[in-house]
Design a protein around this motif. Structure first.
Motif, PDB file in Angstrom:
ATOM      1  N   HIS A 552      19.148  24.715 -54.396  1.00 24.88           N
ATOM      2  CA  HIS A 552      18.841  23.737 -53.358  1.00 24.88           C
ATOM      3  C   HIS A 552      17.526  24.064 -52.648  1.00 24.88           C
ATOM      4  CE1 HIS A 552      22.992  22.889 -54.202  1.00 24.88           C
ATOM      5  NE2 HIS A 552      23.076  21.937 -53.294  1.00 24.88           N
ATOM      6  N   GLY A 553      17.308  25.346 -52.334  1.00 21.14           N
ATOM      7  CA  GLY A 553      16.100  25.724 -51.601  1.00 21.14           C
ATOM      8  C   GLY A 553      14.842  25.416 -52.385  1.00 21.14           C
ATOM      9  N   LEU A 554      14.843  25.730 -53.666  1.00 18.45           N
ATOM     10  CA  LEU A 554      13.675  25.470 -54.498  1.00 18.45           C
ATOM     11  C   LEU A 554      13.419  23.975 -54.627  1.00 18.45           C
ATOM     12  CD1 LEU A 554      11.421  26.438 -56.317  1.00 18.45           C
ATOM     13  CD2 LEU A 554      13.068  26.658 -58.181  1.00 18.45           C
ATOM     14  N   LYS A 555      14.473  23.196 -54.797  1.00 21.73           N
ATOM     15  CA  LYS A 555      14.307  21.750 -54.911  1.00 21.73           C
ATOM     16  C   LYS A 555      13.781  21.160 -53.601  1.00 21.73           C
ATOM     17  CE  LYS A 555      17.881  21.298 -58.453  1.00 21.73           C
ATOM     18  NZ  LYS A 555      19.227  20.793 -58.801  1.00 21.73           N
ATOM     19  N   LEU A 556      14.264  21.645 -52.485  1.00 21.53           N
ATOM     20  CA  LEU A 556      13.773  21.159 -51.195  1.00 21.53           C
ATOM     21  C   LEU A 556      12.291  21.501 -51.027  1.00 21.53           C
ATOM     22  CD1 LEU A 556      16.793  22.040 -48.876  1.00 21.53           C
ATOM     23  CD2 LEU A 556      16.002  19.742 -49.512  1.00 21.53           C
ATOM     24  N   TRP A 557      11.898  22.689 -51.446  1.00 28.24           N
ATOM     25  CA  TRP A 557      10.477  23.060 -51.358  1.00 28.24           C
ATOM     26  C   TRP A 557       9.617  22.123 -52.215  1.00 28.24           C
ATOM     27  CZ3 TRP A 557       7.931  26.609 -48.358  1.00 28.24           C
ATOM     28  CH2 TRP A 557       6.578  26.817 -48.674  1.00 28.24           C
ATOM     29  N   MET A 558      10.090  21.813 -53.414  1.00 24.06           N
ATOM     30  CA  MET A 558       9.333  20.903 -54.271  1.00 24.06           C
ATOM     31  C   MET A 558       9.237  19.509 -53.653  1.00 24.06           C
ATOM     32  SD  MET A 558      10.135  21.773 -58.275  1.00 24.06           S
ATOM     33  CE  MET A 558      11.850  21.298 -58.220  1.00 24.06           C
ATOM     34  N   LEU A 559      10.331  19.031 -53.082  1.00 18.41           N
ATOM     35  CA  LEU A 559      10.324  17.702 -52.471  1.00 18.41           C
ATOM     36  C   LEU A 559       9.388  17.646 -51.268  1.00 18.41           C
ATOM     37  CD1 LEU A 559      14.121  16.776 -52.607  1.00 18.41           C
ATOM     38  CD2 LEU A 559      12.297  15.891 -54.057  1.00 18.41           C
ATOM     39  N   ILE A 560       9.413  18.674 -50.441  1.00 13.96           N
ATOM     40  CA  ILE A 560       8.546  18.693 -49.254  1.00 13.96           C
ATOM     41  C   ILE A 560       7.082  18.787 -49.667  1.00 13.96           C
ATOM     42  CG2 ILE A 560       7.870  20.140 -47.285  1.00 13.96           C
ATOM     43  CD1 ILE A 560      10.861  20.661 -46.851  1.00 13.96           C
ATOM     44  N   THR A 561       6.799  19.650 -50.639  1.00 15.34           N
ATOM     45  CA  THR A 561       5.424  19.760 -51.139  1.00 15.34           C
ATOM     46  C   THR A 561       4.926  18.414 -51.649  1.00 15.34           C
ATOM     47  OG1 THR A 561       5.710  22.088 -51.755  1.00 15.34           O
ATOM     48  CG2 THR A 561       3.952  20.876 -52.858  1.00 15.34           C
ATOM     49  N   PHE A 562       5.762  17.735 -52.432  1.00 11.76           N
ATOM     50  CA  PHE A 562       5.370  16.433 -52.971  1.00 11.76           C
ATOM     51  C   PHE A 562       5.169  15.422 -51.853  1.00 11.76           C
ATOM     52  CE2 PHE A 562       6.473  12.149 -54.289  1.00 11.76           C
ATOM     53  CZ  PHE A 562       5.608  11.959 -55.350  1.00 11.76           C
ATOM     54  N   GLU A 563       6.090  15.375 -50.908  1.00 12.30           N
ATOM     55  CA  GLU A 563       6.001  14.379 -49.842  1.00 12.30           C
ATOM     56  C   GLU A 563       4.760  14.589 -48.976  1.00 12.30           C
ATOM     57  OE1 GLU A 563       7.662  11.489 -48.480  1.00 12.30           O
ATOM     58  OE2 GLU A 563       7.891  11.519 -50.651  1.00 12.30           O
ATOM     59  N   LEU A 564       4.443  15.823 -48.639  1.00 12.98           N
ATOM     60  CA  LEU A 564       3.228  16.084 -47.860  1.00 12.98           C
ATOM     61  C   LEU A 564       1.989  15.647 -48.637  1.00 12.98           C
ATOM     62  CD1 LEU A 564       4.040  19.590 -46.322  1.00 12.98           C
ATOM     63  CD2 LEU A 564       4.001  17.389 -45.136  1.00 12.98           C
ATOM     64  N   TRP A 565       1.962  15.971 -49.936  1.00 15.32           N
ATOM     65  CA  TRP A 565       0.829  15.553 -50.774  1.00 15.32           C
ATOM     66  C   TRP A 565       0.743  14.038 -50.858  1.00 15.32           C
ATOM     67  CZ3 TRP A 565       0.807  12.595 -55.181  1.00 15.32           C
ATOM     68  CH2 TRP A 565      -0.415  12.527 -55.868  1.00 15.32           C
ATOM     69  N   ARG A 566       1.864  13.383 -51.099  1.00 15.54           N
ATOM     70  CA  ARG A 566       1.876  11.920 -51.255  1.00 15.54           C
ATOM     71  C   ARG A 566       1.358  11.224 -50.002  1.00 15.54           C
ATOM     72  NH1 ARG A 566       4.789   7.662 -49.876  1.00 15.54           N
ATOM     73  NH2 ARG A 566       6.273   8.938 -48.695  1.00 15.54           N
ATOM     74  N   ARG A 567       1.743  11.725 -48.854  1.00 13.46           N
ATOM     75  CA  ARG A 567       1.311  11.085 -47.606  1.00 13.46           C
ATOM     76  C   ARG A 567      -0.176  11.311 -47.360  1.00 13.46           C
ATOM     77  NH1 ARG A 567       6.663  12.791 -43.985  1.00 13.46           N
ATOM     78  NH2 ARG A 567       8.154  12.002 -45.531  1.00 13.46           N
ATOM     79  N   MET A 568      -0.676  12.481 -47.727  1.00 15.31           N
ATOM     80  CA  MET A 568      -2.111  12.725 -47.593  1.00 15.31           C
ATOM     81  C   MET A 568      -2.908  11.760 -48.464  1.00 15.31           C
ATOM     82  SD  MET A 568      -2.491  16.854 -47.610  1.00 15.31           S
ATOM     83  CE  MET A 568      -1.629  17.891 -46.436  1.00 15.31           C
ATOM     84  N   VAL A 569      -2.501  11.632 -49.719  1.00 14.78           N
ATOM     85  CA  VAL A 569      -3.218  10.757 -50.647  1.00 14.78           C
ATOM     86  C   VAL A 569      -3.054   9.301 -50.241  1.00 14.78           C
ATOM     87  CG1 VAL A 569      -3.333   9.949 -53.028  1.00 14.78           C
ATOM     88  CG2 VAL A 569      -3.091  12.376 -52.557  1.00 14.78           C
ATOM     89  N   GLY A 570      -1.833   8.924 -49.873  1.00 13.97           N
ATOM     90  CA  GLY A 570      -1.574   7.536 -49.503  1.00 13.97           C
ATOM     91  C   GLY A 570      -2.306   7.101 -48.252  1.00 13.97           C
ATOM     92  N   ASN A 571      -2.479   8.036 -47.319  1.00 12.01           N
ATOM     93  CA  ASN A 571      -3.190   7.724 -46.073  1.00 12.01           C
ATOM     94  C   ASN A 571      -4.688   7.916 -46.202  1.00 12.01           C
ATOM     95  OD1 ASN A 571      -0.789   7.144 -44.761  1.00 12.01           O
ATOM     96  ND2 ASN A 571      -0.516   9.246 -44.038  1.00 12.01           N
ATOM     97  N   GLU A 572      -5.121   8.251 -47.432  1.00 10.58           N
ATOM     98  CA  GLU A 572      -6.538   8.450 -47.725  1.00 10.58           C
ATOM     99  C   GLU A 572      -7.164   9.490 -46.792  1.00 10.58           C
ATOM    100  OE1 GLU A 572      -8.753   4.874 -48.167  1.00 10.58           O
ATOM    101  OE2 GLU A 572      -7.303   3.972 -49.530  1.00 10.58           O
ATOM    102  N   GLU A 573      -6.418  10.590 -46.608  1.00  5.90           N
ATOM    103  CA  GLU A 573      -6.946  11.690 -45.805  1.00  5.90           C
ATOM    104  C   GLU A 573      -7.887  12.565 -46.612  1.00  5.90           C
ATOM    105  OE1 GLU A 573      -3.768  13.817 -43.933  1.00  5.90           O
ATOM    106  OE2 GLU A 573      -2.785  11.988 -43.230  1.00  5.90           O
ATOM    107  N   TRP A 574      -7.998  12.291 -47.908  1.00  4.75           N
ATOM    108  CA  TRP A 574      -8.959  13.010 -48.752  1.00  4.75           C
ATOM    109  C   TRP A 574     -10.179  12.130 -48.948  1.00  4.75           C
ATOM    110  CZ3 TRP A 574      -5.432  15.322 -53.126  1.00  4.75           C
ATOM    111  CH2 TRP A 574      -4.618  16.309 -52.561  1.00  4.75           C
TER     112      TRP A 574
END
Length: 574
Positions: A552-574
């Motif tokens: 569970h811990g590893l899966k949660l880390w992967m989900l959080i990493t993905f979600e933070l990345w997705r929001r950065m890209v989606g909000n055009e913060e790059w």
């Protein structure tokens, strides 16, 4: 680190596109970028803080290099590269050795190349008729009208591997050049990439075991010597495992002063390897330090970590890589590490695959090897049907994205030996798309240059020439490394089983990170994105062990990493 970037077509009048790309990549080097424009294209080089790489132009021919070439310096200068290209065309790339990415702009042709191991990265895209390239996706995303659409299959790949393997990226219409490959853009189209470093084709040789050990030692000495900088300060990431200890031993034999070394732990209540890193440091003579990392230290910086990773990487080890690099960068310019020992010389994670290959133990369907390999990552391959929404899964072919990606490796004519096939997959996928990019990004975020001698092309070729029993023998892994350094390291380092860096995310998400995880993965946010099943995410947050597989811990880390990345890209913060 340094950077190269560019694009086809005429430059805009005020150089707006070039400046935007340079700004997006400015963290990688020393501004301003050196920008060269021909009648057909633009290329730029951002100097690294260590001075490696360069750009040269002659009569409309432009060559840009990020990284470092090894060998006779008379054959690695920018002038020599230009002359070699004029004499041999892009075939000259086969003679290069080092850690680099390279761009050649020749009339209407743009050639890109990436080093054989994949220490450096380069990405490319075809957008509105223009060919765009950069060492990080940020450079391409600096084009404000570039579409930021997720590639559905890449999400399944990420959840299965914790990274996106192969030439595809997390975004549609953007590709990563594979290690040891070139790609050419000409006359408005991208040609199929070509491989110039086919280490899998090495033929097995017959030698006495002592000769193999001597050859490994000689090549490893050269790999370390080639990477030792002429100027600047050097350090060592010393975990206490075999790989970093072997590199550290060789480093200290070649340098005339103690170098600082670092290892990490997460608190006395969690397993660690401090006694082994201390023993290794004492034996090799490094000036050793132990660093404690806790959630309160890295949580405020987690968004920065994701930002610098570029592509989402769900391996929790990225976090300590980043935190340790921040500390080391205050003292040194370069840091040696032991990355490469497992994929190149047969780490212990190959053993379950070999057992299944030899003796069975699982149902042997037509794709049993591919399925067993995916399961060996112990990520979320077995949880995709529950974790992804039916709507998202309907947008990609599971076979093409996962098992089909691996089939060519298992069916390849070379290498013949099954263990060698596994090593080839690990080098091509895990090494090139997880280990090396992760280390390069996390150290580079603090202007630190990583040095990974065990990923040297000569050592990779050696691994496929020598008998596989020098990788794995009677359950003992990385045999040749142990034989070569058994008299130079403590016996406990040589004989103990591999442990690896165990980031205690399983415990953190029950305590220190619980509130943060629920904030990022709230039902409302998960439902709005439409990618993950909010009910399954809730089960993971609650540590519900009645449904699905553990971890569970590893899966949660992967989900959080993905979600933070997705929001950065989606909000055009790059």
């Amino acid at each position: 680190m340094g950077a190269i970037f560019g694009y086809s077509g005429q430059s805009d009048e005020n150089g707006k596109k070039s400046r935007a790309m340079a700004t997006a990549l400015s963290h990688r080097g020393v501004s301003p970028a050196r920008i060269h424009t021909s009648a057909h294209a633009t290329a730029a080089w951002l100097p690294s803080r260590t001075g490696h790489g360069g750009i040269i132009e002659d009569n409309g021919l432009i060559i840009a290099l990020a990284g470092r070439l090894y060998g006779d310096k008379n054959k690695t200068t920018m002038t020599e590269l230009l002359q070699s290209y004029r004499h041999q065309g892009k075939e000259f790339i086969k003679e290069l050795r080092g850690t680099y990415v390279l761009a050649v702009l020749d009339g209407e042709h743009i050639h890109l190349a990436r080093d054989g191991a994949g220490v450096r990265t380069v990405y490319y895209a075809l957008h509105n008729g223009r060919f765009i390239f950069a060492v990080e996706p940020k450079g391409i995303l600096a084009w404000s009208d570039f579409p930021r659409r997720l590639r559905p299959a890449a999400v399944a790949q990420y959840l299965s591997f914790s990274f996106v393997p192969g030439s595809g990226t997390m975004l549609e219409k953007m590709w990563e050049l594979l290690p040891g490959h070139t790609v050419t853009f000409a006359h408005g189209r991208v040609e199929s990439p070509r491989c110039f470093f086919a280490f899998e084709d090495q033929e097995k040789e017959e030698k006495d075991e002592r000769e193999w050990v001597r050859e490994f030692h000689t090549l490893h000495q050269r790999a370390v010597a080639d990477r030792l900088p002429k100027s600047g300060t050097v350090g060592l990431f010393l975990s206490g495992g075999l790989d970093s200890s072997v590199v550290g031993s060789e480093l200290m034999r070649q340098i005339d002063r103690p170098v600082p070394s670092w290892s990490i732990h997460f608190g006395e209540q969690y397993p660690n390897e401090l006694e082994f890193s201390q023993a290794a440091a004492e034996r090799i003579g490094s000036d050793h330090r132990e660093i404690l990392i806790q959630p309160k230290d890295f949580l405020p910086q987690l968004s920065d970590i994701i930002y610098h990773l570029d592509e989402p990487i769900g391996d929790p080890v990225a976090m300590p890589n980043y935190m340790l690099s921040a500390i080391a960068s205050k003292e040194v310019d370069y840091v040696f590490n032991g990355e490469g020992g497992d994929p190149v010389f047969g780490g212990p994670k190959n053993i379950p695959m070999l057992v299944q290959h030899w003796y069975g133990g699982i149902e042997r369907g037509p794709l049993f090897r591919e399925q067993a390999y995916l399961a060996s990552y112990c990520r979320a391959y077995d949880d995709l049907e529950d974790l992804l929404t039916p709507e998202w899964r309907s947008q990609y072919s599971s076979h093409d994205a996962l098992e089909g990606l691996l089939t060519p490796f298992f069916q390849a004519r070379q290498p013949k030996n099954f263990l060698d096939k596994l090593c080839a997959i690990n080098i091509r996928l895990k090494g090139a798309h997880l280990i090396l990019p992760k280390v390069e990004r996390m150290t580079g975020a603090h202007s630190l240059t990583p040095l990974s001698p065990l990923f040297d092309e000569r050592l990779i070729e050696l691994s496929f020439r020598m008998p596989s029993t020098l990788k794995l023998r009677q359950g003992v892994e990385k045999v040749i490394m142990k034989l070569a350094y058994k008299d130079m390291l403590p016996e406990t380092i040589i004989t103990r089983p591999k442990s690896g860096m165990r980031v205690p995310v399983h415990f953190w998400f029950r305590k220190d990170l619980r509130r943060y995880a629920r904030k990022i993965l709230s039902r409302r946010e998960v439902k709005r994105a439409g990618i993950f099943n909010p009910d399954r995410v809730e089960e993971l947050l609650n540590y519900d062990t009645e449904h699905g597989q553990p971890r569970h811990g590893l899966k949660l880390w992967m989900l959080i990493t993905f979600e933070l990345w997705r929001r950065m890209v989606g909000n055009e913060e790059w």
